[in-house]
Scaffold this active site. Structure first.
Site, PDB file in Angstrom:
ATOM      1  N   LYS A   1       3.705 -33.733  42.689  1.00  0.00           N
ATOM      2  CA  LYS A   1       4.130 -32.628  43.553  1.00  0.00           C
ATOM      3  C   LYS A   1       3.022 -32.273  44.554  1.00  0.00           C
ATOM      4  O   LYS A   1       3.281 -32.052  45.743  1.00  0.00           O
ATOM      5  CB  LYS A   1       4.514 -31.408  42.703  1.00  0.00           C
TER       6      LYS A   1
ATOM      7  N   GLN B   1       4.750 -25.409  35.555  1.00  0.00           N
ATOM      8  CA  GLN B   1       5.197 -26.683  34.990  1.00  0.00           C
ATOM      9  C   GLN B   1       5.576 -26.509  33.518  1.00  0.00           C
ATOM     10  O   GLN B   1       4.781 -25.999  32.727  1.00  0.00           O
ATOM     11  CB  GLN B   1       4.085 -27.741  35.147  1.00  0.00           C
TER      12      GLN B   1
ATOM     13  N   ASP C   1      11.600 -23.621  42.064  1.00  0.00           N
ATOM     14  CA  ASP C   1      12.215 -24.489  41.048  1.00  0.00           C
ATOM     15  C   ASP C   1      13.651 -24.051  40.753  1.00  0.00           C
ATOM     16  O   ASP C   1      14.401 -24.771  40.088  1.00  0.00           O
ATOM     17  CB  ASP C   1      11.409 -24.416  39.729  1.00  0.00           C
TER      18      ASP C   1
END
Ligand code: NAD
Length: 294
Positions: free
Chosen positions: A52, A96, A119
């Site tokens: 990312k 994460q 997200d």
């Protein structure tokens, strides 16, 4: 059979994003800034986060990585989340997953400002998505929509079977594909571990999305001739022919299934790369205030 090339598409998307960043720079606008928090040393998480951050560099976004020790407490993590919520330079951020067992993932997800939730995991974004309101879509389902769109795959009136009902893949993609518009207007069957006669359900699919996390689970004789197969699975399995002794396999038996498909995503090189591309697209939307306004 046509391969749905996630590598090619994600490169295209990144080139489009890079061109837009160049325009923003020329006009003296704000450069998109994505932050990522990683807790502990989970090797798969390290790989995902690095990919990312690397993608941010490729498209010209600003990025910051907050590394926390595995022993970080929930309170400490929530304080970092608040700091990023309040930092005007950060447009969007991700935590994460998975988090260490002593941290409540739900509490952390709920603490993220929905306006920065690139997200798309916060219930506010999930609810808005379900109602067809502007929302940050979860990155993996959004990547799947982008694959369907960019390969001009017809979805209206098609029967879509989704394997797996997780909050991050199966459930949201089933909602998105049943929504009005393109890609959507599908008739969706959402299957899971309690589904009776799974092969029979899968055989009805014009479009199959497999997201269960069992390597090569979907077999050739489960798939209708000409079906579109989207394989979300990322599973590491033993392979003595590889130097590392392992290889990555999807949830679909690619060798067996591919000859029966009209389109299929490879693993690796399919949905995984599109997930990162979708996260970048969401970060640009956050920076431009496209979902919630400035
Ligand atoms: P999960 O583990 O949260 O959920 C799995 C789902 O599969 C559950 O709903 C369960 O009911 C269902 N299931 C399990 N066994 C089953 C069986 N025998 N028959 C029918 N259904 C069954 O899964 P997840 O987080 O959605 O991940 C699924 C896979 O996708 C994993 O391999 C994961 O690594 C991968 N993944 C890939 C990406 C990507 O970017 N490509 C993103 C997220 C997840």
């Amino acid at each position: 059979m046509t391969l749905l090339d996630g590598k090619l598409l994600s490169e295209q998307i990144k080139a489009e994003l890079a061109a837009e960043v160049e325009q923003i720079k020329l006009q003296g606008g704000k450069i998109p800034h994505l932050a990522a928090i990683i807790v502990g040393e989970n090797p798969a998480s390290q790989v995902y986060v690095s990919s990312k951050i690397r993608s941010c560099e490729q498209v010209g976004f600003k990025s910051s990585l907050v590394r926390c020790e595995a022993a970080t407490t929930q309170e400490e993590l929530l304080a970092i989340v608040q700091k990023l919520n309040n930092d005007p330079d950060v447009d969007g951020f991700i935590v994460q997953l998975p988090l260490p067992k002593h941290i409540d993932e739900e509490a952390v997800t709920l603490a993220i400002d929905p306006k920065k939730d690139v997200d798309g995991f916060h219930p506010v974004n999930f609810g808005r998505m379900a109602q067809g309101l502007p929302a940050f879509l979860p990155a993996t389902p959004m990547g799947i929509l982008e694959i369907l769109r960019r390969y001009n795959i017809e979805t209206s009136g098609k029967h879509c079977v989704v394997l797996g009902r997780s909050n991050i893949v199966g459930t949201p993609i089933s909602i998105l594909l049943s929504r009005k518009g393109y890609p959507g207007d599908c008739t969706v069957t959402l299957t899971h571990s309690r589904t009776k006669d799974l092969p029979a359900e899968v055989r009805r699919a014009d479009i199959l999305v497999a997201a269960i996390g069992i390597p090569e689970f979907v077999k050739a004789d489960w798939v209708k001739e000409g079906a579109v197969v989207i394989d979300v699975g990322i599973n590491r399995i033993p392979d003595e022919s590889k130097k590392s002794g392992t290889r990555i396999a999807g949830d679909v038996d690619f060798e067996g299934v591919a000859p029966h498909c009209s389109f299929i995503t490879p693993v690796p090189g399919g949905v995984g790369l599109m997930t990162v591309a979708a996260l970048m697209m969401n970060t640009l939307k956050a920076c431009k205030g496209e979902i919630y306004g400035k």
